[in-house]
Design an enzyme around this catalytic site. Structure first.
Site, PDB file in Angstrom:
ATOM      1  N   HIS A 114    -105.832  -3.235 -72.587  1.00 29.47           N
ATOM      2  CA  HIS A 114    -104.646  -3.104 -71.739  1.00 29.47           C
ATOM      3  C   HIS A 114    -104.801  -2.017 -70.680  1.00 29.47           C
ATOM      4  O   HIS A 114    -103.987  -1.943 -69.751  1.00 29.47           O
ATOM      5  CB  HIS A 114    -103.415  -2.789 -72.591  1.00 29.47           C
ATOM      6  CG  HIS A 114    -103.000  -3.895 -73.506  1.00 29.47           C
ATOM      7  ND1 HIS A 114    -102.723  -5.166 -73.061  1.00 29.47           N
ATOM      8  CD2 HIS A 114    -102.819  -3.916 -74.859  1.00 29.47           C
ATOM      9  CE1 HIS A 114    -102.386  -5.933 -74.091  1.00 29.47           C
ATOM     10  NE2 HIS A 114    -102.447  -5.195 -75.192  1.00 29.47           N
TER      11      HIS A 114
ATOM     12  N   ASP B  96    -107.737 -11.319 -78.748  1.00 26.60           N
ATOM     13  CA  ASP B  96    -106.597 -10.543 -79.225  1.00 26.60           C
ATOM     14  C   ASP B  96    -105.312 -11.345 -79.020  1.00 26.60           C
ATOM     15  O   ASP B  96    -105.222 -12.175 -78.108  1.00 26.60           O
ATOM     16  CB  ASP B  96    -106.530  -9.232 -78.444  1.00 26.60           C
ATOM     17  CG  ASP B  96    -105.582  -8.219 -79.029  1.00 26.60           C
ATOM     18  OD1 ASP B  96    -106.054  -7.310 -79.730  1.00 26.60           O
ATOM     19  OD2 ASP B  96    -104.356  -8.337 -78.792  1.00 26.60           O
TER      20      ASP B  96
ATOM     21  N   HIS C 244    -102.637 -10.290 -77.796  1.00 26.44           N
ATOM     22  CA  HIS C 244    -102.020  -9.873 -76.548  1.00 26.44           C
ATOM     23  C   HIS C 244    -103.024  -9.976 -75.397  1.00 26.44           C
ATOM     24  O   HIS C 244    -104.177  -9.601 -75.541  1.00 26.44           O
ATOM     25  CB  HIS C 244    -101.512  -8.436 -76.666  1.00 26.44           C
ATOM     26  CG  HIS C 244    -100.580  -8.236 -77.822  1.00 26.44           C
ATOM     27  ND1 HIS C 244    -101.014  -7.783 -79.051  1.00 26.44           N
ATOM     28  CD2 HIS C 244     -99.254  -8.455 -77.939  1.00 26.44           C
ATOM     29  CE1 HIS C 244     -99.978  -7.718 -79.878  1.00 26.44           C
ATOM     30  NE2 HIS C 244     -98.910  -8.118 -79.233  1.00 26.44           N
TER      31      HIS C 244
ATOM     32  N   ASP D  18    -105.218  -9.245 -84.516  1.00 30.47           N
ATOM     33  CA  ASP D  18    -103.769  -9.317 -84.677  1.00 30.47           C
ATOM     34  C   ASP D  18    -103.266 -10.754 -84.548  1.00 30.47           C
ATOM     35  O   ASP D  18    -102.049 -10.991 -84.560  1.00 30.47           O
ATOM     36  CB  ASP D  18    -103.059  -8.402 -83.675  1.00 30.47           C
ATOM     37  CG  ASP D  18    -103.598  -8.494 -82.264  1.00 30.47           C
ATOM     38  OD1 ASP D  18    -104.537  -9.275 -82.035  1.00 30.47           O
ATOM     39  OD2 ASP D  18    -103.100  -7.766 -81.387  1.00 30.47           O
TER      40      ASP D  18
END
Length: 345
Positions: free
Chosen positions: A160, A196, A198, A285
């Site tokens: 990120h 991931d 996200h 995740d």
């Protein structure tokens, strides 16, 4: 498979974070890496190595020097101003506000160099993130050598983090640092596959106008899932990078069959690109028991992912640890991927 382990990850040890408007116990904690390390040792997957210091120069190839300077001194400045506990941003330069002038105010600079209020800056954030990048560079060395494959165990995660901002628990973009270092070492084409939950908005943004790094991600639909403002299917790159960005956003709660179908679409695009190095931003995740995510993968699926990546047949593969917040399960899930990869190689 050799692992490079960032022993200094525990320097970043937040106690709380803001989540959906509430102050809650931190999800991104040192125990995440501790459980992975134990699982690696129990599985006897391979030698565990320490990184060496390559300095700031490789980080400055993808991050703005002013941003890195801020990270290095931010916590000390926070404390000098009388701040207690971890530091959080509280104001951001949204549309119509200027970002080209670095303010003198610490609070303003926290906002200038961040994207959310859920990423606490702690006494050891810089140290942990800096050595995570060094670990990624050491893993790259292994992958570019005779071993051809390596895994990097580090936290905080990285995908990120943009060229000049932190957020989503990320401060330095390890995948971007490794990809740029690979190009600087002479490779012509690098691919980053982000699995991931996200979307890796920072990684996408860093390479969005370039054709020498293809970024491909399958993730929760940004219409409802963090980071919300990037990761849509129509984001295909720009300028010379047009066609070198591929997103597969999936609805929360989607089936494992839908997830693997999206993976196949991305792998087909990667096969057309034929990268010399595949970097896997390995977030687990996507696990069905993850407390902040909404996919349904479990250990059999993680093993299948590893086998499928082995079958893809990239000349060299580097796994970098990203998310995974079901703390006690993360180690077994990571090992399932890596063992699946080794069994399929």
């Amino acid at each position: 498979m050799k692992t490079v382990y960032n022993e200094r990850h525990g320097q970043h040890a937040a106690t709380h974070e803001f989540f959906r408007g509430r102050l809650v116990p931190a999800f991104e904690v040192p125990a995440r890496a501790d459980y992975v390390l134990k699982a690696l040792q129990d599985a006897r997957l391979g030698e565990i190595l320490s990184p060496v210091d390559r300095g700031l120069a490789p980080l400055e190839r993808v991050h703005a020097p002013a941003y890195l300077r801020f990270l290095q001194g931010a916590f000390a400045e926070w404390r000098a101003l009388g701040g207690e506990g971890d530091a959080f941003p509280a104001v951001w330069p949204v549309r119509t506000l200027r970002t080209d002038v670095e303010p003198k105010s610490f609070a303003a600079r926290m906002g200038l160099y961040s994207m959310d209020s859920g990423t606490p800056l702690t006494a050891g954030s810089w140290d942990a993130a800096y050595w995570g990048a060094q670990a990624s560079l050491a893993g790259l060395d292994i992958a570019l050598g005779e071993e051809k494959t390596a895994y990097v165990l580090t936290r905080p995660p990285g995908h990120h983090a943009g060229a000049d901002f932190f957020g989503g628990y990320c401060f330095v973009n390890n995948a971007a640092v490794a990809a740029q270092a690979a190009l600087d070492a002479g490779l012509q084409k690098v691919a980053i596959l982000d699995v991931d939950y996200h979307h890796g908005n920072g990684t996408q943004a860093i390479f969005y106008e370039r054709a020498d790094v293809l970024y491909a991600s399958l993730h929760g639909d940004p219409q409802t899932e963090y980071p919300f403002f990037l990761g849509h299917a129509d984001e295909r790159g720009a300028g010379t990078g047009l066609g070198f960005n591929a997103n597969e956003p999936l609805p929360a709660g989607c089936s494992n069959e839908a997830w693997f179908a999206a993976l196949e679409r991305l792998l087909a695009r990667l096969a057309d690109y034929a990268p010399e190095l595949l970097i896997v931003s390995l977030g687990v995740d996507t696990y069905g028991g993850d407390p902040i995510s909404h996919f349904k993968l479990d250990r059999p699926e993680f093993a299948a992912l590893g086998r499928r990546l082995a079958a893809f047949g990239a000349p060299r593969t580097l796994f970098l640890q990203e998310g995974g917040y079901a703390t006690e399960a993360i180690g077994l899930n990571v090992v399932a991927v890596l063992q699946g990869f080794e069994s399929g190689s």
